[in-house]
Design a protein around this motif. Structure first.
Motif, short mmCIF file in Angstrom:
data_model
loop_
_atom_site.label_atom_id
_atom_site.label_comp_id
_atom_site.label_asym_id
_atom_site.label_seq_id
_atom_site.Cartn_x
_atom_site.Cartn_y
_atom_site.Cartn_z
N GLU A 98 0.83 -1.22 0.00
CA GLU A 98 0.00 0.00 0.00
C GLU A 98 0.86 1.26 0.00
N ILE A 99 1.91 1.27 0.79
CA ILE A 99 2.80 2.43 0.83
C ILE A 99 3.46 2.61 -0.54
N ARG A 100 3.94 1.52 -1.12
CA ARG A 100 4.58 1.61 -2.45
C ARG A 100 3.62 2.15 -3.50
N SER A 101 2.33 1.84 -3.36
CA SER A 101 1.36 2.34 -4.34
C SER A 101 1.09 3.84 -4.17
N LEU A 102 1.36 4.37 -3.01
CA LEU A 102 1.09 5.78 -2.73
C LEU A 102 2.29 6.70 -2.98
N ILE A 103 3.49 6.15 -2.82
CA ILE A 103 4.72 6.95 -2.91
C ILE A 103 5.50 6.56 -4.16
N PRO A 104 5.82 7.53 -5.04
CA PRO A 104 6.58 7.21 -6.26
C PRO A 104 7.93 6.55 -5.95
N ALA A 105 8.34 5.65 -6.83
CA ALA A 105 9.61 4.92 -6.65
C ALA A 105 10.79 5.87 -6.53
N SER A 106 10.76 6.99 -7.26
CA SER A 106 11.87 7.94 -7.20
C SER A 106 12.03 8.51 -5.79
N ASP A 107 10.92 8.77 -5.11
CA ASP A 107 10.98 9.26 -3.74
C ASP A 107 11.51 8.18 -2.80
N GLN A 108 11.11 6.95 -3.05
CA GLN A 108 11.56 5.84 -2.21
C GLN A 108 13.07 5.66 -2.32
N LEU A 109 13.61 5.80 -3.52
CA LEU A 109 15.05 5.62 -3.74
C LEU A 109 15.89 6.71 -3.09
N GLN A 110 15.32 7.90 -2.93
CA GLN A 110 16.06 9.01 -2.35
C GLN A 110 16.08 9.00 -0.83
N THR A 111 15.32 8.10 -0.24
CA THR A 111 15.22 8.04 1.21
C THR A 111 16.33 7.18 1.78
N GLY A 112 17.06 7.70 2.77
CA GLY A 112 18.13 6.96 3.42
C GLY A 112 17.60 5.82 4.27
N GLU A 113 18.49 5.00 4.78
CA GLU A 113 18.12 3.80 5.53
C GLU A 113 17.22 4.12 6.73
N GLU A 114 17.50 5.20 7.44
CA GLU A 114 16.67 5.59 8.57
C GLU A 114 15.92 6.89 8.30
N GLY A 115 15.87 7.28 7.02
CA GLY A 115 15.15 8.48 6.64
C GLY A 115 13.65 8.22 6.55
N PHE A 116 12.90 9.27 6.34
CA PHE A 116 11.45 9.13 6.24
C PHE A 116 10.90 10.16 5.26
N LEU A 117 9.68 9.92 4.82
CA LEU A 117 8.96 10.85 3.95
C LEU A 117 7.60 11.15 4.59
N ILE A 118 7.15 12.36 4.39
CA ILE A 118 5.78 12.72 4.76
C ILE A 118 5.18 13.36 3.51
N ARG A 119 4.12 12.75 3.01
CA ARG A 119 3.45 13.26 1.82
C ARG A 119 1.95 13.29 2.07
N THR A 120 1.30 14.31 1.56
CA THR A 120 -0.16 14.38 1.57
C THR A 120 -0.62 14.18 0.14
N ILE A 121 -1.48 13.18 -0.04
CA ILE A 121 -1.87 12.75 -1.37
C ILE A 121 -3.39 12.89 -1.52
N PRO A 122 -3.84 13.53 -2.61
CA PRO A 122 -5.29 13.62 -2.84
C PRO A 122 -5.84 12.26 -3.26
N GLY A 123 -7.04 11.94 -2.80
CA GLY A 123 -7.70 10.69 -3.16
C GLY A 123 -9.18 10.90 -3.36
N LYS A 124 -9.89 9.81 -3.61
CA LYS A 124 -11.34 9.88 -3.87
C LYS A 124 -12.11 10.43 -2.67
#
Length: 139
Positions: A98-124
């Motif tokens: 589910e997380i992989r479906s919400l966050i683009p692969a490019s963002d995932q690759l830029q995240t360090g081993e203990e790094g994190f992302l916070i994104r707000t995504i529009p949905g239905k």
């Protein structure tokens, strides 16, 4: 200073901590005082449910701490914690589909081993905020 005054000052210093209660060290570090009502209403509207993906000890600690924080900050307006379905706040690692479906692969690759992302995504059904990392430590 006379001996008598020194004696009473010493007794006062010894007994004073018993009368002053500041909580334990954990409560002093992370004290979740209620937010002003206007902010509580906004958070209650924006975060109706929380979905935490994973079962590790770290993820369980995240859930426990988040429940504690929200119960203190949003007195009486805490979101529902769910295991299934859509959440207005979703927390997990990139290993979750589910997380992989919400966050683009490019963002995932830029995240360090203990790094994190916070994104707000529009949905239905409105906005979903995702907090995620490569590992549980990042979450």
């Amino acid at each position: 200073m006379t001996m008598k005054k020194l004696f009473y000052a010493g007794i006062l210093l010894l007994w004073l901590p018993m009368f002053l209660s500041a909580g334990n060290g954990y409560e002093l570090w992370l004290r979740y005082k209620p937010l002003p009502e206007q902010q509580v209403q906004q958070y209650a509207k924006d975060i109706s449910s929380v979905r935490i993906l994973g079962n590790s000890a770290v993820i369980q600690a995240v859930q426990a701490e988040l429940k504690l924080a929200l119960s203190g900050l949003l007195k009486g307006h805490e979101p529902v914690f769910i295991r299934e379905g859509k959440g207005a706040l979703v927390i997990g690692t990139f290993s979750n589909r589910e997380i992989r479906s919400l966050i683009p692969a490019s963002d995932q690759l830029q995240t360090g081993e203990e790094g994190f992302l916070i994104r707000t995504i529009p949905g239905k059904k409105g906005l979903t905020t995702v907090i995620c990392g490569k590992t549980d430590a990042g979450v």
